[in-house]
Design a protein around this motif. Sequence first.
Motif, PDB file in Angstrom:
ATOM      1  N   ASP A  80       0.872  -1.260   0.062  1.00 28.64           N
ATOM      2  CA  ASP A  80       0.017  -0.021  -0.007  1.00 28.64           C
ATOM      3  C   ASP A  80       0.915   1.040   0.046  1.00 28.64           C
ATOM      4  N   LEU A  81       0.442   2.218  -0.954  1.00 33.28           N
ATOM      5  CA  LEU A  81       1.003   3.611  -0.767  1.00 33.28           C
ATOM      6  C   LEU A  81       0.022   4.458   0.042  1.00 33.28           C
ATOM      7  N   ASP A  82       0.608   4.739   1.218  1.00 29.46           N
ATOM      8  CA  ASP A  82      -0.210   5.369   1.992  1.00 29.46           C
ATOM      9  C   ASP A  82      -0.246   6.943   1.890  1.00 29.46           C
ATOM     10  N   LEU A  83      -1.281   7.462   1.489  1.00 26.46           N
ATOM     11  CA  LEU A  83      -1.482   8.834   1.140  1.00 26.46           C
ATOM     12  C   LEU A  83      -2.901   9.171   1.559  1.00 26.46           C
ATOM     13  N   GLY A  84      -3.055   9.020   2.767  1.00 26.96           N
ATOM     14  CA  GLY A  84      -4.385   9.312   3.571  1.00 26.96           C
ATOM     15  C   GLY A  84      -5.667   8.797   2.524  1.00 26.96           C
ATOM     16  N   GLU A  85      -6.383   9.748   2.229  1.00 22.52           N
ATOM     17  CA  GLU A  85      -7.503   9.438   1.316  1.00 22.52           C
ATOM     18  C   GLU A  85      -7.068   8.999  -0.076  1.00 22.52           C
ATOM     19  N   HIS A  86      -5.942   9.271  -0.370  1.00 22.12           N
ATOM     20  CA  HIS A  86      -5.470   8.994  -1.890  1.00 22.12           C
ATOM     21  C   HIS A  86      -4.557   7.680  -1.848  1.00 22.12           C
ATOM     22  N   THR A  87      -4.595   6.934  -0.779  1.00 26.18           N
ATOM     23  CA  THR A  87      -4.053   5.581  -0.519  1.00 26.18           C
ATOM     24  C   THR A  87      -4.423   4.742  -1.740  1.00 26.18           C
ATOM     25  N   TYR A  88      -3.267   3.786  -2.182  1.00 32.03           N
ATOM     26  CA  TYR A  88      -3.581   3.181  -3.293  1.00 32.03           C
ATOM     27  C   TYR A  88      -2.667   1.876  -3.169  1.00 32.03           C
ATOM     28  N   ALA A  89      -3.182   0.804  -3.930  1.00 31.24           N
ATOM     29  CA  ALA A  89      -2.295  -0.563  -3.766  1.00 31.24           C
ATOM     30  C   ALA A  89      -1.500  -0.515  -5.036  1.00 31.24           C
ATOM     31  N   ILE A  90      -0.439  -1.233  -4.638  1.00 31.18           N
ATOM     32  CA  ILE A  90       0.465  -1.820  -5.781  1.00 31.18           C
ATOM     33  C   ILE A  90       0.281  -3.387  -5.804  1.00 31.18           C
ATOM     34  N   HIS A  91      -0.110  -3.946  -6.874  1.00 32.08           N
ATOM     35  CA  HIS A  91      -0.496  -5.247  -6.745  1.00 32.08           C
ATOM     36  C   HIS A  91       0.929  -5.982  -7.544  1.00 32.08           C
ATOM     37  N   ILE A  92       1.298  -7.033  -7.235  1.00 34.34           N
ATOM     38  CA  ILE A  92       2.573  -7.499  -7.580  1.00 34.34           C
ATOM     39  C   ILE A  92       2.248  -8.986  -7.590  1.00 34.34           C
ATOM     40  N   GLY A  93       2.431  -9.383  -9.036  1.00 27.85           N
ATOM     41  CA  GLY A  93       2.485 -11.080  -9.069  1.00 27.85           C
ATOM     42  C   GLY A  93       2.534 -11.540 -10.579  1.00 27.85           C
ATOM     43  N   ALA A  94       2.964 -12.718 -10.504  1.00 31.02           N
ATOM     44  CA  ALA A  94       3.105 -13.262 -11.989  1.00 31.02           C
ATOM     45  C   ALA A  94       1.726 -13.615 -12.634  1.00 31.02           C
ATOM     46  N   GLY A  95       1.527 -13.042 -13.829  1.00 35.56           N
ATOM     47  CA  GLY A  95       0.442 -13.409 -14.717  1.00 35.56           C
ATOM     48  C   GLY A  95      -0.955 -12.764 -14.333  1.00 35.56           C
ATOM     49  N   LEU A  96      -0.505 -11.539 -13.467  1.00 39.10           N
ATOM     50  CA  LEU A  96      -1.636 -10.652 -13.108  1.00 39.10           C
ATOM     51  C   LEU A  96      -2.077  -9.979 -14.091  1.00 39.10           C
ATOM     52  N   LEU A  97      -1.968 -10.037 -15.311  1.00 40.42           N
ATOM     53  CA  LEU A  97      -2.379  -9.283 -16.493  1.00 40.42           C
ATOM     54  C   LEU A  97      -3.909  -9.941 -16.663  1.00 40.42           C
ATOM     55  N   ASN A  98      -3.718 -11.421 -16.546  1.00 42.47           N
ATOM     56  CA  ASN A  98      -4.906 -12.191 -16.860  1.00 42.47           C
ATOM     57  C   ASN A  98      -6.197 -12.190 -15.716  1.00 42.47           C
ATOM     58  N   VAL A 144      10.927  -6.871  -6.658  1.00 44.08           N
ATOM     59  CA  VAL A 144      10.077  -6.020  -6.974  1.00 44.08           C
ATOM     60  C   VAL A 144       9.084  -5.213  -5.742  1.00 44.08           C
ATOM     61  N   LYS A 145       8.814  -6.276  -4.921  1.00 40.85           N
ATOM     62  CA  LYS A 145       8.082  -5.998  -3.754  1.00 40.85           C
ATOM     63  C   LYS A 145       8.985  -5.033  -2.631  1.00 40.85           C
ATOM     64  N   ARG A 146       9.932  -5.315  -2.468  1.00 38.36           N
ATOM     65  CA  ARG A 146      10.896  -4.636  -1.300  1.00 38.36           C
ATOM     66  C   ARG A 146      11.249  -3.210  -1.970  1.00 38.36           C
ATOM     67  N   SER A 147      11.528  -3.218  -3.371  1.00 38.77           N
ATOM     68  CA  SER A 147      11.982  -1.910  -3.930  1.00 38.77           C
ATOM     69  C   SER A 147      10.440  -1.148  -3.872  1.00 38.77           C
ATOM     70  N   CYS A 148       9.264  -1.655  -4.038  1.00 38.93           N
ATOM     71  CA  CYS A 148       7.947  -0.760  -4.004  1.00 38.93           C
ATOM     72  C   CYS A 148       7.760  -0.344  -2.808  1.00 38.93           C
ATOM     73  N   GLU A 149       8.037  -1.305  -1.612  1.00 36.18           N
ATOM     74  CA  GLU A 149       7.999  -0.728  -0.246  1.00 36.18           C
ATOM     75  C   GLU A 149       8.717   0.294   0.113  1.00 36.18           C
ATOM     76  N   ILE A 150      10.138   0.171  -0.312  1.00 36.56           N
ATOM     77  CA  ILE A 150      10.992   1.323   0.109  1.00 36.56           C
ATOM     78  C   ILE A 150      10.495   2.481  -0.486  1.00 36.56           C
ATOM     79  N   LYS A 151       9.950   2.363  -1.901  1.00 33.33           N
ATOM     80  CA  LYS A 151       9.549   3.579  -2.488  1.00 33.33           C
ATOM     81  C   LYS A 151       8.411   4.300  -1.834  1.00 33.33           C
ATOM     82  N   ALA A 152       7.492   3.394  -1.825  1.00 30.21           N
ATOM     83  CA  ALA A 152       6.143   3.764  -0.978  1.00 30.21           C
ATOM     84  C   ALA A 152       6.269   4.388   0.285  1.00 30.21           C
ATOM     85  N   ALA A 153       7.297   3.723   0.901  1.00 29.00           N
ATOM     86  CA  ALA A 153       7.385   4.488   2.358  1.00 29.00           C
ATOM     87  C   ALA A 153       7.920   6.002   2.326  1.00 29.00           C
ATOM     88  N   ILE A 154       8.849   6.091   1.313  1.00 27.54           N
ATOM     89  CA  ILE A 154       9.385   7.431   1.240  1.00 27.54           C
ATOM     90  C   ILE A 154       8.335   8.412   0.593  1.00 27.54           C
TER      91      ILE A 154
END
Length: 363
Positions: A5-23, A217-227
């Motif tokens: 989750d990228l926590d931005l109060g009411e603009h919080t959004y999710a980053i979903h990560i997975g193989a085959g997620l386009l389907n 990918v997850k760890r990098s997204c976590e680091i960026k999202a936290a900042i």
Amino acid sequence: METVDLDLGEHTYAIHIGAGLLNNAQLLRSTIKGEKVFVVSNETVAALYLETLLASLEGLNVTSLLLADGEQYKTLETLNLIYTGLLENKHNRSTTIVALGGGVVGDTAGFAAATYQRGVEFIQIPTTLLAQVDSSVGGKTAVNHPMGKNMIGAFHQPQAVYIDTDTLKSLPPRELAAGFAEVIKHGALADANYFAWLEENVEALLALDDELIGYAVKRSCEIKAAIVSRDEKELGIRAHLNFGHTFGHAIENHQGYGKWLHGEAVATGMVMAADLSMRLGLITQDIASRIRQLISDFNLPVCPPADLSAAQMIELMRVDKKANDQGIRFVLLESLGCAQVVDGVELSLLHDTLERRDGLCEL
Ligand SMILES: NC(=O)c1ccc[n+]([C@@H]2O[C@H](COP(=O)([O-])OP(=O)(O)OC[C@H]3O[C@@H](n4cnc5c(N)ncnc54)[C@H](O)[C@@H]3O)[C@@H](O)[C@H]2O)c1
């Protein structure tokens, strides 16, 4: 599937990560509120993944626009093509723009979403490693101006980011390596353990081992999202994510778009920033060497272009938008996993780095 989750109060959004997620039609549609969708992609990515995406969006009113492929098309002219496509197809404020592609598509479509009819909803489906761990997360959107990269832009957060790590399998090796530059950056500036984990797993990561690449990918997204959640508009700590970018942008601007990839320029920029950190007594030579070695292990350049002089580099860094009125601002390391913004660097030390003294380019 993992979610960050990228926590931005009411603009919080999710980053979903997975193989085959386009389907995963149900997931992809869950953040689209209206009926109208405008997909922006480019010729290369569309040939590989557009059909799958459109199948997942079946039943919605979808228009697609394919851009020419390349950083040289990240322009106001391309943006105008998107506006025209939106207007011709009568898209309105309830439209969701979906970016399917790398950072160029994401940044351009994102800026279109920020500005079309004063802003419409936006979804990122990044397909390069660089876009998955960096450009799709955090809401920076922009196009280039002939006088500078990313000079025309806006902050516009997406409703969601969908990362299908399977898409990395079709990525050319050089593009994959360029993405690892940003992964290394996250370890260097925020998490020494992650950096050490990268050192241990270079080969498996380059071979796109499912589990390991998913974790990176997850760890990098976590680091960026936290900042980003602490500093959405880059008034403070978000600047740490620019580690390597002051030098890197100078390299990119000097070379012109296309010769050096963004990630390659950032990679060499990090080697230079680590070198300058060492000269200022902030980090040891051992840490600077580890950074240079890891960058090289991921098949990334550690040395700036031979025809780029110290004087030219200083000039280019002065016009970068990360410069402030006092002069060039650097993001340097005070230890592995900990960055700081430094103003007023002594020019003689900067010259030592820029002139590649003491074996900057040697491993
Ligand atoms: N907004 C931000 O916060 C941010 C952060 C970092 C970089 N950026 C921007 O991102 C851009 C670079 O992004 P990039 O490195 O993704 O480059 P890119 O978008 O040009 O993609 C690289 C190449 O890979 C191709 N491609 C994309 N996905 C593919 C796939 N799955 N298989 C095969 N080919 C594929 C593209 O068509 C392109 O030819 C730069 O413009 C940079 O300024 C933005």
